[in-house]
Scaffold this active site. Structure first.
Site, PDB file in Angstrom:
ATOM      1  N   TRP A 100       0.835  -1.211   0.000  1.00 60.21           N
ATOM      2  CA  TRP A 100       0.000   0.000   0.000  1.00 60.21           C
ATOM      3  C   TRP A 100       0.863   1.251   0.000  1.00 60.21           C
ATOM      4  O   TRP A 100       0.572   2.217  -0.705  1.00 60.21           O
ATOM      5  CB  TRP A 100      -0.976  -0.006   1.175  1.00 60.21           C
ATOM      6  N   ASP A 167      -1.616   6.934   6.272  1.00 57.45           N
ATOM      7  CA  ASP A 167      -2.635   5.979   5.836  1.00 57.45           C
ATOM      8  C   ASP A 167      -2.889   5.036   7.012  1.00 57.45           C
ATOM      9  O   ASP A 167      -2.048   4.210   7.352  1.00 57.45           O
ATOM     10  CB  ASP A 167      -2.117   5.208   4.616  1.00 57.45           C
ATOM     11  N   LYS A 191     -11.933  -1.831   6.704  1.00 60.31           N
ATOM     12  CA  LYS A 191     -11.103  -2.706   7.531  1.00 60.31           C
ATOM     13  C   LYS A 191     -11.581  -2.644   8.985  1.00 60.31           C
ATOM     14  O   LYS A 191     -12.033  -3.641   9.533  1.00 60.31           O
ATOM     15  CB  LYS A 191      -9.626  -2.313   7.438  1.00 60.31           C
TER      16      LYS A 191
HETATM   17  C1  PLP Z   1      -6.800  -1.904   2.126  1.00 52.18           C
HETATM   18  C2  PLP Z   1      -5.802  -0.822   2.203  1.00 52.18           C
HETATM   19  C3  PLP Z   1      -5.743   0.205   1.250  1.00 52.18           C
HETATM   20  C4  PLP Z   1      -6.640   0.236   0.026  1.00 52.18           C
HETATM   21  O1  PLP Z   1      -7.920   0.603   0.391  1.00 52.18           O
HETATM   22  P1  PLP Z   1      -9.081   0.807  -0.696  1.00 52.18           P
HETATM   23  O2  PLP Z   1     -10.121   1.486   0.134  1.00 52.18           O
HETATM   24  O3  PLP Z   1      -9.463  -0.554  -1.182  1.00 52.18           O
HETATM   25  O4  PLP Z   1      -8.557   1.678  -1.780  1.00 52.18           O
HETATM   26  C5  PLP Z   1      -4.822   1.204   1.422  1.00 52.18           C
HETATM   27  N1  PLP Z   1      -3.978   1.213   2.469  1.00 52.18           N
HETATM   28  C6  PLP Z   1      -3.997   0.241   3.401  1.00 52.18           C
HETATM   29  C7  PLP Z   1      -3.043   0.308   4.551  1.00 52.18           C
HETATM   30  C8  PLP Z   1      -4.907  -0.803   3.302  1.00 52.18           C
HETATM   31  O5  PLP Z   1      -4.932  -1.768   4.232  1.00 52.18           O
END
Ligand code: PLP
Length: 351
Positions: A100, A167, A191
């Site tokens: 990511w 993030d 998540k």
């Molecule tokens: C799942 C995830 C993403 C991507 O998320 P989307 O909403 O599917 O674009 C980005 N960063 C991290 C740390 C993730 O776990």
């Protein structure tokens, strides 16, 4: 219904109470005798949901009026681009801690200069890089708090002299942090916050409006701030469910209670991984995530047999990401310690 132990990495487990609240609102939302997904987002009932969903985030994070809370669409993946679009003028500093983070770097590079000042690529991202310096010649510093695929997690954050962007998609609301250290936090809801469809952005207003490029309307944070996340139709279902989940977190005792719960669960699983000679963890112990535990069977030829034993015990979502292999147990807030004990039982019986 048979109880399934849901270790899925995302979309992921939510508290049963939250699911029930959603079912109720899908039938009759806020006594409107209409479904949540058929009323106007401009109705006073839904505007109240959006207002609460924004304010509960600040309450849980202990943030003041210098921050704005947004519910956007496009997932965390769109934030990879939007962060750079709104903040990158000359150059930005990133850490590369896995898939990511690498994707975030790629998007920022499309818009400007990026220096990767810390990376764990040399060891297939099995640790968190720590010896880097953040200097003031960068526009911002970007990091990933929890690496969902590799099972590593930042236990502390640098004191950044420049805007700190993070993030937090896979560990948002899992533990108390000094959130005022951060200038921009983003997370896909699916998540640890709610269903897919909404993306949370928490931004300190004074970092915006400083780049010279023309920012397309939908990609400009100020558009969404000025319209309180209602510039266009918001993802109403996901915002409603996220609010229900954030209220559930509050009822459990807030982020301190979440951390206690998550630390207990992670402790149960990691101690089995470390003591059961069939298995081994894949990450540096000090950087182990309390959200996503990654591990392998030392004898890989047993993988399918182990997954079959898990399926038999109603354990779902344990297969590791294709880039790491092995197994990954995601233990987001709503997962119970008993779910982890069910997995540990299978590991012991398997031995
Ligand atoms: C799942 C995830 C993403 C991507 O998320 P989307 O909403 O599917 O674009 C980005 N960063 C991290 C740390 C993730 O776990």
């Amino acid at each position: 219904m048979t109880k399934v132990h849901n270790f899925s990495a995302g979309p992921a487990v939510l508290p049963r109470e939250v699911i029930d609240e959603c079912i109720e609102a899908l039938g009759n939302f806020a006594n409107t005798n209409l479904s949540l997904i058929e009323v106007s987002h401009r109705s006073k009932e839904f505007v109240a949901v959006m207002d609460d969903a924004r304010s509960v985030v600040k309450e849980l994070m202990n943030l003041g009026d210098d921050y704005e809370v947004l519910y956007l669409q496009g997932g965390a993946s769109t934030q990879f681009l939007m962060v750079a679009m709104n903040l990158l003028e000359n150059k930005a500093a990133y850490t590369d801690t896995g898939t990511w983070a690498s994707k975030a770097i790629k998007e920022a590079k499309a818009l400007g200069n990026v220096d990767v000042i810390g990376s764990s690529e040399d060891k297939n991202y099995n640790y968190i890089p720590k010896d880097y310096n953040i200097t003031t010649d960068y526009d911002y510093f970007h990091c990933t708090s929890n690496n969902t695929i590799y099972g590593t997690q930042m236990k502390s954050f640098p004191n950044s002299p420049i805007p700190l962007v993070c993030d937090m998609s896979s560990d948002i609301f899992s533990r108390p942090l000094d959130f005022s250290k951060f200038d921009l936090i983003y997370a896909g809801a699916q998540k640890n916050m709610g269903p897919a469809g909404a993306t949370l952005v928490v931004v300190k207003k004074d970092i915006l409006g400083k780049v010279s490029r023309k920012i397309p309307t939908m990609l400009n944070y100020n558009t969404h701030i000025s319209k309180e996340s209602m510039f266009n139709t918001p993802p109403v279902f996901s915002v409603f469910a996220s609010l229900a989940n954030l209220n559930w977190i509050k009822r459990q005792g807030g982020l301190e209670a979440m951390e206690a719960r998550n630390t207990e669960k992670a402790g149960i699983l990691y101690s089995e991984i470390d003591s059961n000679e069939l298995f081994e963890g894949t990450t540096a112990i000090e950087d182990r995530s309390i959200m996503n535990a990654t591990f392998v069977l030392k004898d890989e030829s047993l993988n399918d047999k182990f997954l079959a034993a898990c399926a038999e015990a109603k354990i779902n979502g344990l297969k590791g990401h294709r880039s790491v292999g092995g197994f990954r147990a995601s233990m987001y807030n709503a997962l119970e310690a008993d779910d982890v004990r069910a997995l540990v039982n299978v590991m012991q019986t398997f031995k």
